[in-house]
Design a protein around this motif. Structure first.
Motif, short mmCIF file in Angstrom:
data_model
loop_
_atom_site.label_atom_id
_atom_site.label_comp_id
_atom_site.label_asym_id
_atom_site.label_seq_id
_atom_site.Cartn_x
_atom_site.Cartn_y
_atom_site.Cartn_z
N GLY A 49 15.08 -31.83 -39.99
CA GLY A 49 14.20 -30.84 -40.61
C GLY A 49 14.58 -30.47 -42.03
O GLY A 49 14.04 -29.53 -42.59
N THR A 123 6.81 -22.17 -46.07
CA THR A 123 7.13 -23.55 -45.71
C THR A 123 8.60 -23.68 -45.39
O THR A 123 8.98 -24.29 -44.39
N ILE A 126 9.42 -22.15 -42.07
CA ILE A 126 9.08 -23.01 -40.93
C ILE A 126 10.11 -24.14 -40.81
O ILE A 126 10.56 -24.46 -39.71
N GLN A 127 10.46 -24.70 -41.97
CA GLN A 127 11.44 -25.80 -41.96
C GLN A 127 12.75 -25.34 -41.35
O GLN A 127 13.36 -26.04 -40.53
N ILE A 130 12.33 -24.93 -37.62
CA ILE A 130 12.30 -26.24 -36.94
C ILE A 130 13.71 -26.81 -36.84
O ILE A 130 14.14 -27.31 -35.80
N MET A 134 15.39 -27.65 -33.35
CA MET A 134 15.81 -29.01 -32.99
C MET A 134 17.29 -29.04 -32.63
O MET A 134 17.72 -29.82 -31.77
N ARG A 177 9.63 -31.00 -25.84
CA ARG A 177 8.42 -30.29 -26.27
C ARG A 177 8.38 -28.90 -25.63
O ARG A 177 8.02 -27.91 -26.29
N LEU A 180 10.68 -26.61 -27.48
CA LEU A 180 10.23 -26.34 -28.84
C LEU A 180 9.03 -25.39 -28.85
O LEU A 180 8.89 -24.54 -29.73
N LYS A 181 8.18 -25.54 -27.84
CA LYS A 181 6.99 -24.66 -27.74
C LYS A 181 7.42 -23.20 -27.65
O LYS A 181 6.78 -22.30 -28.21
N LEU A 184 9.32 -22.23 -31.12
CA LEU A 184 8.48 -22.22 -32.33
C LEU A 184 7.09 -21.66 -32.06
O LEU A 184 6.14 -21.93 -32.80
N TYR A 187 4.94 -20.22 -34.75
CA TYR A 187 4.34 -21.08 -35.77
C TYR A 187 3.26 -21.98 -35.21
O TYR A 187 2.62 -22.73 -35.96
N LEU A 188 3.05 -21.86 -33.90
CA LEU A 188 2.02 -22.69 -33.27
C LEU A 188 0.68 -21.98 -33.14
O LEU A 188 -0.29 -22.56 -32.71
#
Lengths: 189, 183
Positions: A49, A123, A126-127, A130, A134, A177, A180-181, A184, A187-188
């Motif tokens: 990321g 941005t 978010i990075q 992430i 991760m 997934r 991560l859901k 994050l 942000y979804l």
């Protein structure tokens, strides 16, 4: 024909470059770097990321590949072999980043440091999120998620790179997934 | 089978693509080249050191082997205890016969061997030179046990070697022993 950064390489050329690299032809390996560096960078970026860390991981990965290319028995499997090395290098970097961050006493210290070091635009926020998320996946989940996102790779290739069965690869993607859901979800929306 | 993408995958892809658009690929390629150059240099240094190390090991092993060989060549065979009455096989060069020699007296470096008077000729034991390990005095005696006079001074010696015992036909011969003397 595959064209990346001005290099035209057919599949046969690719195999020939690998064979020449195995024989010690540095020029042939440089051509392989040119051809594969974009995909390598994509893979590392999806794990890490962060562009800087991904760049370092890609460099580490290509050096490892250069030193170990004589161990590659089947030149046609170079792509999968290289991506395995790159994802492993990216995971190693990710663990190093996590260890560095854990040296700070509190979460507030980390946030303060990040705010000082960069302009925390949305941005970047978010990075950073992430990157952090991760880092909380298992190695296999992080690798599976990263590789699954590479369009050119089939399910079979992803499983091959991970060194596991098709079903296991799908399981890692599913579990990754799922985590991560949750991490994050903000942000979804 | 097409890969099924979920919103999370799209989020990750979007972020990755955004970052990728800012990558200077030539700069990345240059950095990879530098790292490969450094790796090659380290590899050459390691290879050179390994070569020198192999040379040193090989040379040391050869020197050690040479010293061991010298030691072995200089090693003298330990004397086998020689009891009076024991017999040894002696080949008579002149008559090409074998006979029995009886050891009358034994010492660390010299033995007196009495030959049965089957032959009255000078006794010389001839063997292949490289198998000669000792020299001893021989006295030829007659049936009465009296020493015969030797006219030829050269006949007063015999060379004994280590060899397989002759097949034993009688008790005396069964006592034959392969003898090695110290020089």
């Amino acid at each position: 024909m595959n064209k990346v950064l001005g290099i035209d390489i057919s599949e046969d050329d690719g195999v020939s470059l690998v064979q020449r690299s195995r024989a010690g032809d540095r020029g042939a390996f440089d051509s392989l770097v040119r051809f594969h560096q974009v995909r390598a960078m994509k893979t590392a970026l999806r794990v890490l990321g962060d562009v800087h860390e991904a760049s370092e991981a890609v460099q580490d990965g290509f050096v490892t590949a250069y030193l170990k290319i004589k161990n590659l028995k089947d030149p046609e499997k170079f792509n999968a072999w290289l991506l395995r090395i790159i994802t492993n290098a990216a995971i190693d970097r990710q663990r190093a980043v996590i260890r560095r961050r854990q040296r700070f006493k509190s979460h507030e210290d980390v946030a303060e440091l990040i705010a000082k070091q960069c302009d925390l635009s949305e941005t970047k926020e978010i990075q950073s999120a992430i990157q952090s998320a991760m880092g909380r996946l298992s190695k296999n989940q992080a690798k599976a998620i990263a590789l699954f996102g590479i369009e050119e790779l089939s399910h079979k290739e992803v499983a091959e790179i991970l060194g596991c069965s098709h079903e296991s690869a799908r399981w890692y993607v599913h579990q990754g997934r799922k985590k991560l859901k949750v991490l994050l979800k903000e942000y979804l929306k | 089978m097409n890969k099924k993408h979920e919103p999370i995958d799209s989020l990750l892809s979007r972020q990755a693509d955004q970052q990728l658009s800012a990558v200077d690929w030539d700069q990345l390629y240059g950095r990879i080249q530098n790292r490969l150059d450094q790796a090659e240099d380290r590899s050459h240094i390691r290879l050179t050191k390994r070569r020198w190390f192999r040379w040193a090991v090989g040379l040391s092993a050869a020197a050690a082997g040479f010293v061991v060989m010298l030691k072995l060549n200089n090693t003298t065979p330990q004397p086998i205890p020689l009891d009076p009455g024991r017999c040894a096989a002696v080949q008579l060069i002149e008559h090409e016969n074998r006979t029995v020699a009886k050891i009358e007296d034994a010492a660390a470096t010299q033995s007196v061997i009495v030959m049965e008077p089957s032959q009255k000729q000078t006794v010389v034991c001839f063997t292949e030179p490289q198998r000669v390990v000792a020299q001893c005095n021989v006295t030829i005696v007659d049936q009465n046990g009296q020493a015969e006079k030797e006219n030829n001074p050269r006949s007063s010696w015999v060379m004994m070697t280590v060899s397989k015992p002759a097949p034993a036909e009688n008790q005396a011969e069964k006592d034959q022993l392969d003898i090695a003397f110290s020089l």
